[in-house]
Design a protein around this motif. Structure first.
Motif, PDB file in Angstrom:
ATOM      1  N   LYS A  63       0.857  -1.180   0.000  1.00  0.00           N
ATOM      2  CA  LYS A  63       0.000   0.000   0.000  1.00  0.00           C
ATOM      3  C   LYS A  63       0.898   1.238   0.000  1.00  0.00           C
ATOM      4  O   LYS A  63       1.926   1.247   0.666  1.00  0.00           O
ATOM      5  CB  LYS A  63      -0.884  -0.016   1.250  1.00  0.00           C
ATOM      6  N   PRO A  64       0.515   2.293  -0.731  1.00  0.00           N
ATOM      7  CA  PRO A  64       1.316   3.518  -0.663  1.00  0.00           C
ATOM      8  C   PRO A  64       1.363   4.037   0.778  1.00  0.00           C
ATOM      9  O   PRO A  64       0.371   3.935   1.519  1.00  0.00           O
ATOM     10  CB  PRO A  64       0.552   4.492  -1.565  1.00  0.00           C
ATOM     11  N   VAL A  92      -3.747   6.995   6.272  1.00  0.00           N
ATOM     12  CA  VAL A  92      -2.491   6.793   5.543  1.00  0.00           C
ATOM     13  C   VAL A  92      -1.478   6.150   6.486  1.00  0.00           C
ATOM     14  O   VAL A  92      -1.230   6.667   7.584  1.00  0.00           O
ATOM     15  CB  VAL A  92      -1.930   8.138   5.021  1.00  0.00           C
ATOM     16  N   ASP A 144       5.656   3.658  -2.845  1.00  0.00           N
ATOM     17  CA  ASP A 144       4.511   3.052  -3.532  1.00  0.00           C
ATOM     18  C   ASP A 144       4.281   1.612  -3.064  1.00  0.00           C
ATOM     19  O   ASP A 144       5.000   1.105  -2.196  1.00  0.00           O
ATOM     20  CB  ASP A 144       4.633   3.171  -5.053  1.00  0.00           C
ATOM     21  N   LYS A 145       3.285   0.944  -3.654  1.00  0.00           N
ATOM     22  CA  LYS A 145       2.897  -0.411  -3.260  1.00  0.00           C
ATOM     23  C   LYS A 145       4.031  -1.419  -3.400  1.00  0.00           C
ATOM     24  O   LYS A 145       4.072  -2.416  -2.698  1.00  0.00           O
ATOM     25  CB  LYS A 145       1.732  -0.902  -4.126  1.00  0.00           C
ATOM     26  N   LYS A 167      -0.877  14.242  -0.636  1.00  0.00           N
ATOM     27  CA  LYS A 167      -2.184  13.579  -0.688  1.00  0.00           C
ATOM     28  C   LYS A 167      -2.571  13.206  -2.116  1.00  0.00           C
ATOM     29  O   LYS A 167      -2.967  12.060  -2.360  1.00  0.00           O
ATOM     30  CB  LYS A 167      -3.246  14.455  -0.029  1.00  0.00           C
ATOM     31  N   LEU A 170      -0.358  10.241  -3.215  1.00  0.00           N
ATOM     32  CA  LEU A 170      -0.767   8.980  -2.604  1.00  0.00           C
ATOM     33  C   LEU A 170      -2.067   8.456  -3.223  1.00  0.00           C
ATOM     34  O   LEU A 170      -2.205   7.247  -3.437  1.00  0.00           O
ATOM     35  CB  LEU A 170      -0.918   9.155  -1.085  1.00  0.00           C
ATOM     36  N   ALA A 171      -3.009   9.345  -3.518  1.00  0.00           N
ATOM     37  CA  ALA A 171      -4.261   8.925  -4.154  1.00  0.00           C
ATOM     38  C   ALA A 171      -3.984   8.342  -5.542  1.00  0.00           C
ATOM     39  O   ALA A 171      -4.569   7.310  -5.913  1.00  0.00           O
ATOM     40  CB  ALA A 171      -5.227  10.104  -4.249  1.00  0.00           C
ATOM     41  N   LYS A 172      -3.098   8.961  -6.276  1.00  0.00           N
ATOM     42  CA  LYS A 172      -2.749   8.461  -7.612  1.00  0.00           C
ATOM     43  C   LYS A 172      -2.068   7.096  -7.500  1.00  0.00           C
ATOM     44  O   LYS A 172      -2.375   6.178  -8.255  1.00  0.00           O
ATOM     45  CB  LYS A 172      -1.821   9.455  -8.307  1.00  0.00           C
ATOM     46  N   GLU A 174      -2.429   4.940  -5.103  1.00  0.00           N
ATOM     47  CA  GLU A 174      -3.444   3.983  -4.632  1.00  0.00           C
ATOM     48  C   GLU A 174      -4.284   3.489  -5.801  1.00  0.00           C
ATOM     49  O   GLU A 174      -4.674   2.327  -5.855  1.00  0.00           O
ATOM     50  CB  GLU A 174      -4.329   4.625  -3.572  1.00  0.00           C
ATOM     51  N   ALA A 175      -4.547   4.382  -6.751  1.00  0.00           N
ATOM     52  CA  ALA A 175      -5.396   4.040  -7.895  1.00  0.00           C
ATOM     53  C   ALA A 175      -4.669   3.192  -8.946  1.00  0.00           C
ATOM     54  O   ALA A 175      -5.307   2.522  -9.760  1.00  0.00           O
ATOM     55  CB  ALA A 175      -5.929   5.310  -8.548  1.00  0.00           C
ATOM     56  N   GLU A 176      -3.333   3.226  -8.925  1.00  0.00           N
ATOM     57  CA  GLU A 176      -2.567   2.444  -9.893  1.00  0.00           C
ATOM     58  C   GLU A 176      -2.770   0.950  -9.661  1.00  0.00           C
ATOM     59  O   GLU A 176      -2.820   0.504  -8.517  1.00  0.00           O
ATOM     60  CB  GLU A 176      -1.075   2.773  -9.822  1.00  0.00           C
TER      61      GLU A 176
END
Length: 177
Positions: A63-64, A92, A144-145, A167, A170-172, A174-176
């Motif tokens: 997880k990021p 987070v 990142d993950k 923020k 991290l949202a970007k 998370e969406a990857e």
């Protein structure tokens, strides 16, 4: 021939002025990290006490997250601490790396200020900090993950840094997929 000798110091001065002029346009607070888009260096560090396990680079995947480098002696860390607490409350994962600090001092500091960290590792000899390229505290890495460094924030995280840089990043991440 004498004319060229006279022009040589002037030409040298103009070249140096151009080099220094370009250098002055750069933001001195921006220090590029050699780790950007690379995996975290391998490490496995103890926690602040026997009953508080530390973590290693292998734990920072899936997880990021944020890896925050702090110390009890850091003058700017109290300024940043409320923001880290807010970020952790938003869900987070924030991992703490106590850098160049004695574990007991770090533990005391966290007991006084509160502990926003998912886990805290102790790096009193600064070996991991050296591998990360830490230049001072506080510094925060966006991971990142896959455990790759995506960004390095030098200095305290404030509301502006959080909302405009960290923020959204991290949202970007998370969406990857």
């Amino acid at each position: 021939m004498n004319r060229w000798l006279f022009a040589l110091p002037i030409a040298a001065f103009l070249v140096l002025a151009a080099v220094f002029g370009i250098g002055l346009t750069k933001d001195p607070s921006v220090i590029p990290s050699q780790l950007i888009d690379r995996p975290l260096p391998a490490f496995d560090l103890p926690g602040l006490s026997a009953d508080a396990p530390g973590f290693g680079s292998k734990d920072l995947t899936g997880k990021p997250l944020l890896l925050n480098v702090f110390a009890s002696w850091c003058a700017a860390c109290p300024q940043e601490h409320p923001m880290l607490t807010k970020i952790a409350r938003e869900g987070v994962p924030v991992y703490g790396l106590a850098w160049k600090d004695q574990p007991a001092d770090s533990a005391k500091w966290l007991s006084e200020w509160g502990n926003p960290y998912t886990k805290v590792a102790s790096d009193p000899a600064a070996r991991t900090g050296i591998d990360l390229g830490v230049t001072g505290v506080p510094e925060t890495f966006v991971v990142d993950k896959r455990g790759r460094v995506r960004y390095k924030q030098i200095g305290p995280i404030d509301e502006v840094v959080w909302t405009t840089i960290l923020k959204p990043m991290l949202a970007k991440l998370e969406a990857e997929a």
